[in-house]
Design an enzyme around this catalytic site. Structure first.
Site, PDB file in Angstrom:
ATOM      1  N   CYS A  79       0.872  -1.174   0.000  1.00  0.00           N
ATOM      2  CA  CYS A  79       0.000   0.000   0.000  1.00  0.00           C
ATOM      3  C   CYS A  79       0.910   1.226   0.000  1.00  0.00           C
ATOM      4  CB  CYS A  79      -0.860  -0.026   1.265  1.00  0.00           C
ATOM      5  SG  CYS A  79      -1.855   1.450   1.514  1.00  0.00           S
ATOM      6  N   CYS A 114      -0.829   3.819  -6.453  1.00  0.00           N
ATOM      7  CA  CYS A 114      -1.733   3.187  -5.485  1.00  0.00           C
ATOM      8  C   CYS A 114      -1.952   1.774  -5.989  1.00  0.00           C
ATOM      9  CB  CYS A 114      -3.056   3.947  -5.426  1.00  0.00           C
ATOM     10  SG  CYS A 114      -4.353   3.053  -4.529  1.00  0.00           S
TER      11      CYS A 114
HETATM   12  N1  DGL Z   1      -3.808   0.472  -2.080  1.00  0.00           N
HETATM   13  C1  DGL Z   1      -3.604   1.647  -1.248  1.00  0.00           C
HETATM   14  C2  DGL Z   1      -2.437   2.447  -1.784  1.00  0.00           C
HETATM   15  O1  DGL Z   1      -1.595   1.877  -2.466  1.00  0.00           O
HETATM   16  C3  DGL Z   1      -4.909   2.342  -1.115  1.00  0.00           C
HETATM   17  C4  DGL Z   1      -4.926   3.334  -0.039  1.00  0.00           C
HETATM   18  C5  DGL Z   1      -6.290   3.638   0.520  1.00  0.00           C
HETATM   19  O2  DGL Z   1      -6.850   2.767   1.172  1.00  0.00           O
HETATM   20  O3  DGL Z   1      -6.746   4.765   0.332  1.00  0.00           O
HETATM   21  O4  DGL Z   1      -2.282   3.615  -1.528  1.00  0.00           O
END
Ligand code: DGL
Length: 273
Positions: A80, A195
Site C-alpha cells: 500500500c 496506489c
Molecule cells: N492500495 C492503497 C495504496 O496503495 C490504497 C490506499 C487507501 O486505502 O486509500 O495507496
C-alpha cells in the site's frame, strides 16, 4: 516491540493493504517467488486509508503488522503506497524482520519519459506525505540533470470503486476521465500508478489515455526487491511450499470473498482478522 525469533526460511511472507489493492502486488510476488508461503491481509474495515490522518493510518498499519508478526512471518510487504509513505518507519521500529514497502515508481517513469512530463496517480495521503516530497525531489530529474515535470493527481473515489468491484462501469470510467484529462492536456506520456488498487483499472485507464501513454505498475519491481532482501538474509525458501495462500480481512463476508475471487480468478477461503 515483538520478541525477535530466529528466522526460518520456511516461514511465510506477510503482505497487507487497506483492501484488495495489494492483491496486484501479491500476484507479482507469487510469480517471482513461487516457493514462498504467503499470507495476505486486507484491512477492509478501515479502508480507504488515503483520506485519513497520519495517526489513523499508522494505528491501522501497526494493528495489521502485529497480527502478521503473531503469524511468525519472516518479512512484511506493505502493499500500500499510503501506508508505506506514512507508516513504514513506525512499522520498522516494531518489527525486527525485513519490511518492504511500495512507493510511487517515479524513478523508472522519469527515465523512460520522452516528453519530460510524467503523471502520478495516487491517494491524497500519499501525495501530501513528506516521503512523497522526498521521492519527487530525489528522482524528479533525468540522469543528465534535466528536470522533469511531475504532475500529481489525487484520485479521490477510485479505491472505493475497486473495493466495490467496479473496474469498468460508468461511475469509475467517469471518475477516471476527470482525473486523467488534466494530465492528458499537459502532454503526459508516462503514468505512474501510485496506489496498488489502480493496476486493476489498467484496461479502463488505457481506453481513456490510448496506448501511447506508458503505464508503470510497481508489482514486478516490488517482487524483485522482496527477492533481493530475502536472498541477502539467506531467507529464500529453497523448496516449494504447498500451503495455499492464507487470506484475512478485517471485514470478512461473502461479498468481499467474491471480490477477492474475481480479482484473483480463483476460489479462496477468506478468514476474519
Ligand atoms: N492500495 C492503497 C495504496 O496503495 C490504497 C490506499 C487507501 O486505502 O486509500 O495507496
Amino acid at each position: 516491540m515483538n520478541t525477535p525469533q530466529p528466522l526460518n526460511e520456511n516461514q511465510p511472507i506477510g503482505i497487507f493493504d487497506s483492501g484488495v489493492g495489494g492483491l496486484s502486488i501479491l500476484e507479482s510476488i507469487r510469480q517471482t517467488l513461487p516457493n514462498e508461503q504467503l499470507i495476505y491481509v486486507a484491512d477492509a474495515a478501515h479502508a480507504p486509508y488515503g483520506n485519513q490522518t497520519d495517526q489513523q493510518i499508522i494505528d491501522h498499519s501497526l494493528r495489521v503488522c502485529r497480527f502478521l508478526l503473531d503469524q511468525n512471518v519472516k518479512a512484511i510487504v506493505v502493499a500500500c503506497n499510503t501506508a508505506t509513505t506514512i507508516a513504514i518507519s513506525t512499522i520498522r521500529a516494531i518489527a525486527s524482520i525485513p519490511v518492504i514497502g511500495v512507493e510511487p515508481a517515479i524513478k523508472p517513469a522519469v527515465e523512460q519519459s520522452k516528453t519530460g512530463v510524467v503523471g502520478v496517480l495516487a491517494t491524497a495521503g500519499t501525495l501530501q506525505s513528506t516521503q512523497f516530497e522526498k521521492l519527487s525531489n530525489l528522482y524528479g530529474r533525468t540522469a543528465e540533470g534535466h528536470s522533469v515535470e511531475l504532475i500529481t493527481q489525487p484520485c479521490n473515489g477510485l479505491v472505493e470503486r475497486v473495493e466495490a468491484g467496479d473496474l469498468n462501469g460508468p461511475v469509475v470510467t467517469q471518475l477516471l476521465e476527470q482525473h486523467l484529462q488534466p494530465l492528458l492536456d499537459r502532454n503526459v506520456d508516462t503514468l505512474v500508478l501510485g496506489c496498488t488498487h489502480y493496476p486493476f483499472l489498467i484496461e479502463t485507464i488505457t481506453q481513456i489515455t490510448g496506448s501511447t501513454v506508458s503505464i508503470i505498475h510497481p508489482g514486478e519491481a516490488v517482487a524483485k526487491q522482496v527477492e533481493r532482501r530475502l536472498e541477502s538474509e539467506s531467507q529464500l525458501s529453497p523448496t516449494h511450499n504447498q500451503t495455499p495462500i492464507q487470506f484475512f480481512s478485517s471485514q470478512a463476508n461473502k461479498t468481499y470473498r467474491l471480490r477477492f475471487e474475481s480479482l484473483l480468478k480463483q476460489s479462496i477461503t477468506l478468514n476474519a482478522l
